[in-house]
Write an enzyme that holds these catalytic residues in place. Structure first.
Site, PDB file in Angstrom:
ATOM      1  CG  ASP A  67      -0.329  -0.622   2.555  1.00  0.00           C
ATOM      2  OD1 ASP A  67       0.928  -0.335   2.557  1.00  0.00           O
ATOM      3  OD2 ASP A  67      -0.924  -0.850   3.220  1.00  0.00           O
ATOM      4  CG  ASN A 135      -9.208  -1.649  11.873  1.00  0.00           C
ATOM      5  OD1 ASN A 135      -8.200  -2.212  11.388  1.00  0.00           O
ATOM      6  ND2 ASN A 135      -9.485  -0.628  11.407  1.00  0.00           N
ATOM      7  CG  HIS A 137      -5.679  -2.260   8.978  1.00  0.00           C
ATOM      8  ND1 HIS A 137      -5.943  -0.974   9.258  1.00  0.00           N
ATOM      9  CD2 HIS A 137      -4.661  -2.711   8.823  1.00  0.00           C
ATOM     10  CE1 HIS A 137      -4.811  -0.639   9.567  1.00  0.00           C
ATOM     11  NE2 HIS A 137      -3.901  -1.429   9.504  1.00  0.00           N
TER      12      HIS A 137
END
Ligand code: F6R
Length: 241
Positions: A67, A135, A137
């Site tokens: 990313d 969370n 991810h």
């Protein structure tokens, strides 16, 4: 799923680095999937050490990063491109044209995403490094009712921006969007190495690895992959009995 819990961070880093360097030794033109964040820093340090000590060459290796932030130039020290140079690429002999990160400055992000997926199709990842968000991810695939298979732009959750604010001068500077490989692309890697450390991740580690497979915890989809190696420190693994 293979899982190893390490007493020290150094042991975890050394083990992970050996996995990546081992693949490169076996297959000099290996394709490595790479991650950023705090977790991989020690792993990259160790890979650099092994490269220098053992003369392992990365000259034929190709890399794909998970990313990149949208709107941050590669030479900005907050970009993931900069991070990768600083922690790994400038210390090994990989040619620049074999390094790939999604282009967060692309004027047409859809085109950029499709082009990234086409490159991944052509050169499938042999071994993919992943960290884990609080969370759940992976990459920047945030919890949602739907997850994208391929590379796409994602609006970062506030909790993710807050977690990453430590790398920026102020919260305002933390980008709101990122471009990330999708969960589908991540799951195409031959081997996945999930590295997690710290007590603050213990709960999400348990949920992701032993809870239901759900898009609300993107990392839980790793349970569907045939070859995932989970590397944890004692704190991150403390809720797994
Ligand atoms: C980074 C990435 C993220 C991080 C995750 C954990 O490229 O894709 O999913 O791996 O946010 O980050 P750290 O290691 O900083 O806790």
């Amino acid at each position: 799923m293979e899982m190893i819990i390490f007493d020290t961070q150094q042991e975890l880093d050394a083990y992970a680095a050996e996995l990546f360097v081992g693949i490169v030794k076996e297959k000099p033109d290996a394709v490595l999937g790479l991650a950023t964040g705090s977790t991989p820093i020690g792993i990259y340090d160790k890979i650099v050490e092994l490269h220098k000590q053992n003369n392992v060459s990365f000259k034929d290796v190709t890399t794909f990063n998970l990313d990149e932030y949208v709107g941050i130039k590669p030479d900005n020290d907050q970009s993931y491109a900069y991070y990768m140079k600083q922690h790994l690429f400038s210390h090994i002999d990989i040619p620049e044209n074999q390094i790939h990160l999604p282009n967060g400055m692309a004027s047409d992000v859809e085109l950029e995403s499709n082009a990234y997926d086409a490159m991944l199709e052509a050169r499938p990842v042999d071994i993919q490094l992943l960290g884990l968000g609080h969370n759940g991810h992976i990459g920047f695939n945030e919890p949602d009712v739907n997850l994208s298979g391929g590379t796409h732009v994602v609006k970062l959750k506030e909790e993710t921006r807050e977690a990453n604010a430590r790398f920026f001068d102020s919260m305002d500077e933390v980008p709101e969007y990122a471009i990330t490989m999708g969960v589908g692309s991540i799951l195409k890697a031959n081997t996945i190495v999930l590295a997690v450390r710290g007590a603050d991740k213990a709960e999400i580690v348990k949920e992701a690895l032993t809870g239901p497979i759900t898009t609300n915890v993107p990392a839980s989809l790793l349970q569907t992959h045939a070859r995932v190696i989970v590397l944890l420190d004692r704190e991150a693994g403390r809720m797994l009995s």
